[in-house]
Design a protein around this motif. Structure first.
Motif, PDB file in Angstrom:
ATOM      1  N   ASP A 272       0.814  -1.223   0.000  1.00  0.00           N
ATOM      2  CA  ASP A 272       0.000   0.000   0.000  1.00  0.00           C
ATOM      3  C   ASP A 272       0.846   1.271   0.000  1.00  0.00           C
ATOM      4  OD1 ASP A 272      -2.308  -1.467  -0.162  1.00  0.00           O
ATOM      5  OD2 ASP A 272      -2.797  -1.308   1.973  1.00  0.00           O
ATOM      6  N   ALA A 273       1.895   1.303   0.797  1.00  0.00           N
ATOM      7  CA  ALA A 273       2.739   2.499   0.856  1.00  0.00           C
ATOM      8  C   ALA A 273       3.459   2.727  -0.474  1.00  0.00           C
ATOM      9  CB  ALA A 273       3.746   2.388   1.998  1.00  0.00           C
ATOM     10  N   GLN A 274       3.999   1.670  -1.059  1.00  0.00           N
ATOM     11  CA  GLN A 274       4.679   1.790  -2.349  1.00  0.00           C
ATOM     12  C   GLN A 274       3.701   2.226  -3.430  1.00  0.00           C
ATOM     13  OE1 GLN A 274       5.997  -2.285  -2.452  1.00  0.00           O
ATOM     14  NE2 GLN A 274       8.152  -1.687  -2.146  1.00  0.00           N
ATOM     15  N   LEU A 275       2.494   1.675  -3.384  1.00  0.00           N
ATOM     16  CA  LEU A 275       1.500   1.997  -4.394  1.00  0.00           C
ATOM     17  C   LEU A 275       1.100   3.466  -4.312  1.00  0.00           C
ATOM     18  CD1 LEU A 275      -1.206  -0.011  -5.914  1.00  0.00           C
ATOM     19  CD2 LEU A 275      -1.913   2.130  -4.857  1.00  0.00           C
ATOM     20  N   THR A 276       0.880   3.981  -3.113  1.00  0.00           N
ATOM     21  CA  THR A 276       0.522   5.396  -2.972  1.00  0.00           C
ATOM     22  C   THR A 276       1.644   6.283  -3.497  1.00  0.00           C
ATOM     23  OG1 THR A 276      -0.984   5.001  -1.135  1.00  0.00           O
ATOM     24  CG2 THR A 276      -0.039   7.210  -1.289  1.00  0.00           C
TER      25      THR A 276
END
Length: 167
Positions: free
Chosen positions: A48-52
């Protein structure tokens, strides 16, 4: 000179813009972004953090191609990146990155489909637009008005803030 004569005169800059548009070879942003150094990994390879972080990198990189997103607040970061990655960035588009007076807009709910219309009425339309819709299409009814679950659109780059040439 009559008023009709002035209508026949063309703005040379407008003509040049039309010529550039007509001469441009459509290409997908899915091809253009990696060519400019922005990788587009599949969504399932990102937490999730990488995607954001990747989503915002893509959003800002799109401005280099004069491309701007609209109506994204109903989607999570993952849903938006997945939609961009799987569909919207793959569509051929005329891109004129060197022309700041030209921009390409991607309205996430701009297809005119029943689903998109309902999303617009539910999350984005003001009361006047909702009432106009009801007057024109009384048999459709209106979805309940809700605040969108996300607050991203106010942070998106806007085309009117691009540097325009000095005349």
């Amino acid at each position: 000179m009559s008023a009709d004569d002035s209508d026949d005169q063309q703005d040379p800059l407008w003509d040049a813009d039309l010529d550039a548009f007509d001469a441009a070879e459509p290409m997908s942003l899915f091809t253009a972004l990696p060519e400019s150094g922005v990788s587009l990994p599949p969504p399932d390879e990102l937490d999730d953090a990488q995607l954001t972080e990747k989503l915002w990198q893509v959003i800002h990189a799109l401005t280099l191609f004069g491309t701007f997103l609209h109506s994204t607040n109903h989607l999570s970061d993952r849903e938006l990146y997945e939609l961009l990655w799987s569909e919207l960035l793959r569509e051929p588009a005329v891109l004129l990155p060197g022309n700041p007076s030209y921009s390409y807009h991607i309205d996430i709910i701009g297809s005119g489909s029943e689903e998109d219309n309902n999303l617009r009425l539910k999350y984005y339309a003001d009361e006047m637009e909702r009432q106009q819709w009801l007057e024109e299409w009384p048999e459709d009814g209106l979805p309940e008005r809700e605040d969108p679950p996300y607050d991203r659109d106010r942070l998106l780059p806007q085309s009117e803030f691009r540097d325009l040439p000095v005349m």
